[in-house]
Design a protein around this motif. Structure first.
Motif, mmCIF file in Angstrom:
data_model
loop_
_atom_site.group_PDB
_atom_site.id
_atom_site.type_symbol
_atom_site.label_atom_id
_atom_site.label_comp_id
_atom_site.label_asym_id
_atom_site.label_seq_id
_atom_site.Cartn_x
_atom_site.Cartn_y
_atom_site.Cartn_z
ATOM 1 N N PHE A 82 43.937 27.922 31.013
ATOM 2 C CA PHE A 82 44.842 28.872 31.660
ATOM 3 C C PHE A 82 44.926 30.235 30.953
ATOM 4 N N PRO A 83 44.947 30.303 29.625
ATOM 5 C CA PRO A 83 44.936 31.630 29.002
ATOM 6 C C PRO A 83 43.687 32.438 29.350
ATOM 7 N N VAL A 84 42.559 31.731 29.485
ATOM 8 C CA VAL A 84 41.312 32.416 29.863
ATOM 9 C C VAL A 84 41.405 32.906 31.303
ATOM 10 N N LEU A 85 41.900 32.038 32.191
ATOM 11 C CA LEU A 85 42.088 32.433 33.582
ATOM 12 C C LEU A 85 43.030 33.627 33.694
ATOM 13 N N ALA A 86 44.091 33.602 32.891
ATOM 14 C CA ALA A 86 45.067 34.696 32.926
ATOM 15 C C ALA A 86 44.409 36.023 32.552
ATOM 16 N N LEU A 87 43.577 35.983 31.526
ATOM 17 C CA LEU A 87 42.876 37.204 31.108
ATOM 18 C C LEU A 87 41.915 37.686 32.196
ATOM 19 N N LEU A 88 41.159 36.745 32.763
ATOM 20 C CA LEU A 88 40.147 37.116 33.760
ATOM 21 C C LEU A 88 40.780 37.620 35.056
ATOM 22 N N GLU A 89 41.782 36.893 35.560
ATOM 23 C CA GLU A 89 42.419 37.331 36.805
ATOM 24 C C GLU A 89 43.259 38.583 36.570
ATOM 25 N N PHE A 132 46.205 31.274 47.715
ATOM 26 C CA PHE A 132 44.796 31.264 47.317
ATOM 27 C C PHE A 132 44.059 32.451 47.930
ATOM 28 N N ALA A 133 44.348 32.739 49.205
ATOM 29 C CA ALA A 133 43.689 33.858 49.889
ATOM 30 C C ALA A 133 44.009 35.187 49.211
ATOM 31 N N ILE A 134 45.244 35.336 48.736
ATOM 32 C CA ILE A 134 45.627 36.573 48.047
ATOM 33 C C ILE A 134 44.867 36.717 46.734
ATOM 34 N N HIS A 135 44.786 35.625 45.986
ATOM 35 C CA HIS A 135 44.014 35.662 44.736
ATOM 36 C C HIS A 135 42.559 36.033 45.015
ATOM 37 N N GLU A 136 41.993 35.414 46.047
ATOM 38 C CA GLU A 136 40.603 35.704 46.399
ATOM 39 C C GLU A 136 40.427 37.163 46.822
ATOM 40 N N ALA A 137 41.404 37.697 47.547
ATOM 41 C CA ALA A 137 41.327 39.090 48.003
ATOM 42 C C ALA A 137 41.348 40.050 46.813
ATOM 43 N N ILE A 138 42.202 39.763 45.845
ATOM 44 C CA ILE A 138 42.298 40.627 44.660
ATOM 45 C C ILE A 138 41.010 40.558 43.848
ATOM 46 N N ILE A 151 35.640 32.856 37.095
ATOM 47 C CA ILE A 151 36.927 32.379 37.627
ATOM 48 C C ILE A 151 36.707 31.198 38.564
ATOM 49 N N ALA A 152 35.714 31.292 39.429
ATOM 50 C CA ALA A 152 35.429 30.206 40.371
ATOM 51 C C ALA A 152 35.097 28.915 39.634
ATOM 52 N N ASP A 153 34.311 29.015 38.561
ATOM 53 C CA ASP A 153 33.949 27.827 37.788
ATOM 54 C C ASP A 153 35.170 27.205 37.110
ATOM 55 N N LEU A 154 36.019 28.040 36.538
ATOM 56 C CA LEU A 154 37.209 27.520 35.857
ATOM 57 C C LEU A 154 38.192 26.901 36.849
ATOM 58 N N ARG A 155 38.294 27.497 38.023
ATOM 59 C CA ARG A 155 39.196 26.952 39.042
ATOM 60 C C ARG A 155 38.792 25.539 39.450
ATOM 61 N N LYS A 156 37.490 25.268 39.470
ATOM 62 C CA LYS A 156 37.024 23.927 39.822
ATOM 63 C C LYS A 156 37.543 22.903 38.817
ATOM 64 N N HIS A 201 51.844 35.747 35.866
ATOM 65 C CA HIS A 201 51.779 34.785 36.971
ATOM 66 C C HIS A 201 50.997 33.535 36.569
ATOM 67 N N LEU A 202 49.824 33.719 35.966
ATOM 68 C CA LEU A 202 49.001 32.572 35.563
ATOM 69 C C LEU A 202 49.631 31.795 34.419
ATOM 70 N N THR A 203 50.258 32.516 33.494
ATOM 71 C CA THR A 203 50.915 31.847 32.369
ATOM 72 C C THR A 203 52.056 30.966 32.863
#
Length: 221
Positions: A82-89, A132-138, A151-156, A201-203
């Motif tokens: 999650f910390p990695v996702l937070a940084l990436l997103e 999910f659609a909003i995250h994908e749009a951003i 991000i896609a790989d980590l989400r899996k 948000h991710l945290t």
């Protein structure tokens, strides 16, 4: 039905991925190659190639002399991801704030209005879809394929946990507030603000998942 596409192992990987996410292939379960090949009506060669793909994605693990198993996601895995996702997103939100057109923001506005209605009605499943659609749009607005791919790989991997953080008490309202904060920063073209709001948000998603897991353990105790 027999698979006939040229990249057969990609189709097999997609089918197995769907079954894993649906819970049909449970975390920790052994993937019997003979049985799977019979079910999919394919030879074991494309199946093994598909398992290599899923292993590279982290959905499957290969154990020497034992075979392949569906991966299990631990609390430590989530704490690390999650910390990695937070940084990436967060970076995606930063770049989206710089690149979004007025038309893009109008589209996001409509999506957030839908999100607000779903939150008010407590339609959690629909909220998940719009969220999910909003995250994908951003992510798309950031226009950075490297960020999008990681991000896609980590989400899996996170999806393997099969935990729904919006069921944590008060989380639905909190999530909506966080989304509106991200959108406010995007509208203001405040790249740093959008980055910070998305990271928050991710945290908080991770905090909600942790609380949900704690509650589940208490019920089972």
């Amino acid at each position: 039905m027999r698979l006939v596409h040229n990249s057969m192992h990609d189709e097999v990987a997609a089918q197995l991925r769907e079954r894993i996410f649906a819970g049909e292939l449970a975390p920790g379960s052994f993937l019997d190659e003979v049985q799977l090949a019979e079910q999919l009506k394919i030879s074991r060669t494309p199946l093994r190639e598909a398992l290599k793909v899923l292993t590279a994605e982290g959905l499957v693990r290969h154990e020497p002399r034992r075979g392949c198993f569906v991966n299990e996601v631990t609390e430590q895995d989530l704490d690390e991801i999650f910390p990695v996702l937070a940084l990436l997103e967060g970076r995606c939100a930063f770049e989206a704030a710089q690149h979004a057109s007025d038309a893009d923001l109008e589209t996001l506005d409509a999506m957030h209005q839908k999100l607000q209605k779903q939150a008010k009605a407590k339609r959690i499943n629909e909220y998940y879809v719009t969220n999910f659609a909003i995250h994908e749009a951003i992510i798309a607005l950031a226009g950075n394929r490297w960020l999008a791919g990681v991000i896609a790989d980590l989400r899996k991997i996170v999806k393997l946990a099969r935990l729904q953080q919006l069921h944590a008490p008060g989380r639905l309202e909190q999530s909506l507030s966080e989304h509106l904060a991200v959108f406010a920063a995007l509208k203001a073209r405040d790249a740093e603000g959008a980055d910070a709001a998305m990271r928050t948000h991710l945290t908080r998603q991770r905090e909600a998942l942790r609380e949900l897991a704690r509650a589940q353990r208490s019920r089972l105790a």
